[in-house]
Write an enzyme that holds these catalytic residues in place. Structure first.
Site, PDB file in Angstrom:
ATOM      1  N   CYS A   8       0.866  -1.187  -0.197  1.00  0.00           N
ATOM      2  CA  CYS A   8       0.114   0.017   0.056  1.00  0.00           C
ATOM      3  C   CYS A   8       0.738   1.206   0.125  1.00  0.00           C
ATOM      4  O   CYS A   8       1.996   1.118  -0.220  1.00  0.00           O
ATOM      5  CB  CYS A   8      -0.821  -0.055   1.111  1.00  0.00           C
ATOM      6  N   ARG A  14      -3.239  -0.681   5.637  1.00  0.00           N
ATOM      7  CA  ARG A  14      -3.786  -1.775   5.266  1.00  0.00           C
ATOM      8  C   ARG A  14      -2.666  -2.803   4.656  1.00  0.00           C
ATOM      9  O   ARG A  14      -3.250  -4.194   4.922  1.00  0.00           O
ATOM     10  CB  ARG A  14      -4.384  -1.185   3.717  1.00  0.00           C
ATOM     11  N   ASP A 115      -8.372   3.682   1.869  1.00  0.00           N
ATOM     12  CA  ASP A 115      -7.423   3.895   2.832  1.00  0.00           C
ATOM     13  C   ASP A 115      -8.116   4.359   3.880  1.00  0.00           C
ATOM     14  O   ASP A 115      -8.483   5.563   4.223  1.00  0.00           O
ATOM     15  CB  ASP A 115      -6.294   5.011   2.038  1.00  0.00           C
TER      16      ASP A 115
HETATM   17  P1  4NP Z   1      -1.512   2.841   4.112  1.00  0.00           P
HETATM   18  O1  4NP Z   1      -2.095   4.485   4.703  1.00  0.00           O
HETATM   19  O2  4NP Z   1      -1.130   3.060   2.587  1.00  0.00           O
HETATM   20  O3  4NP Z   1      -2.833   2.016   4.038  1.00  0.00           O
HETATM   21  O4  4NP Z   1      -0.527   2.477   4.905  1.00  0.00           O
HETATM   22  C1  4NP Z   1      -1.499   5.351   4.522  1.00  0.00           C
HETATM   23  C2  4NP Z   1      -0.290   5.638   5.576  1.00  0.00           C
HETATM   24  C3  4NP Z   1       0.140   6.960   5.631  1.00  0.00           C
HETATM   25  C4  4NP Z   1      -0.093   7.960   4.577  1.00  0.00           C
HETATM   26  C5  4NP Z   1      -1.208   7.684   3.730  1.00  0.00           C
HETATM   27  C6  4NP Z   1      -1.799   6.706   3.750  1.00  0.00           C
HETATM   28  N1  4NP Z   1       0.967   9.064   4.780  1.00  0.00           N
HETATM   29  O5  4NP Z   1       0.200  10.122   4.071  1.00  0.00           O
HETATM   30  O6  4NP Z   1       1.643   9.150   5.529  1.00  0.00           O
END
Ligand code: 4NP
Length: 144
Positions: A8, A14, A115
Site C-alpha cells: 500500500c 492496509r 485507505d
Molecule cells: P496505508 O495508509 O497506505 O494503508 O498504510 C497510509 C499511511 C500513511 C499515509 C497515507 C496512507 N501518509 O500520507 O503518510
C-alpha cells in the site's frame, strides 16, 4: 507461487493488516508473506494504532516490531505475487516495475481497499482485507 507481498502507500494501515490476516489464515505456514510501501513516507514507523487495535479486537496476532519498509528492486525479484491494495498502488507498482515484473503485480480486490488513513474506517478495512485474503489464499492453493 508461495511468496506474497501486500503493498500500500504507507505500509502502516492496509498492507500490514493484510500481511497478518493472511499469516493467520495460512495455518500450515506454506506461504512466505510480507508487506511493503510504494512510498518512503512512513519508513521505519510502526503499524498504525487503528490497524493494531482491529487486529487485537479480532485476535489476529501480529509482530509489534513490524515497521514500514518501501518496496525494493530485490523484492520485485523475490516475491511471486505482488498485491497492490488499491488501483493507485498498482499504478505505482507498474511504474516502478517498468515492464520487468508486471506479471506478478495484481490488484488485491476489484475496487481496491479504501485507505483508512483518510477514512478512519478500520472495521470496514478489516472486512475487505479478510475477504480478499481468503480469496487469494484459495487462488494460490488452486495453483499449487
Ligand atoms: P496505508 O495508509 O497506505 O494503508 O498504510 C497510509 C499511511 C500513511 C499515509 C497515507 C496512507 N501518509 O500520507 O503518510
Amino acid at each position: 507461487m508461495n511468496k506474497v507481498v501486500f503493498v500500500c502507500l504507507g505500509n502502516i494501515c492496509r498492507s500490514p493488516m493484510a500481511e497478518f490476516v493472511m499469516k493467520a489464515l495460512d495455518q500450515d505456514g506454506s506461504l512466505h508473506i510480507e508487506s511493503r510501501a510504494t512510498s518512503s513516507w512512513e519508513h521505519g514507523n510502526p503499524v498504525h494504532q487503528g490497524t493494531q487495535k482491529i487486529l487485537r479486537q479480532y485476535a489476529v496476532s501480529f509482530d509489534s516490531s513490524k515497521s514500514s519498509q518501501q518496496i525494493s528492486r530485490s523484492d520485485f525479484e523475490f516475491f511471486d505475487l505482488i498485491l497492490g491494495m488499491d488501483e493507485s498502488n498498482v499504478e505505482d507498482l507498474l511504474q516502478i516495475s517498468a515492464g520487468r515484473y508486471d506479471d506478478k503485480i495484481k490488484l488485491f480486490r476489484p475496487g481496491g481497499v479504501p485507505d483508512p488513513w483518510y477514512t478512519g474506517e478500520f472495521e470496514e478495512t478489516y472486512k475487505l482485507v479478510t475477504a480478499g485474503c481468503r480469496d487469494w489464499l484459495q487462488w494460490i492453493k488452486d495453483r499449487q
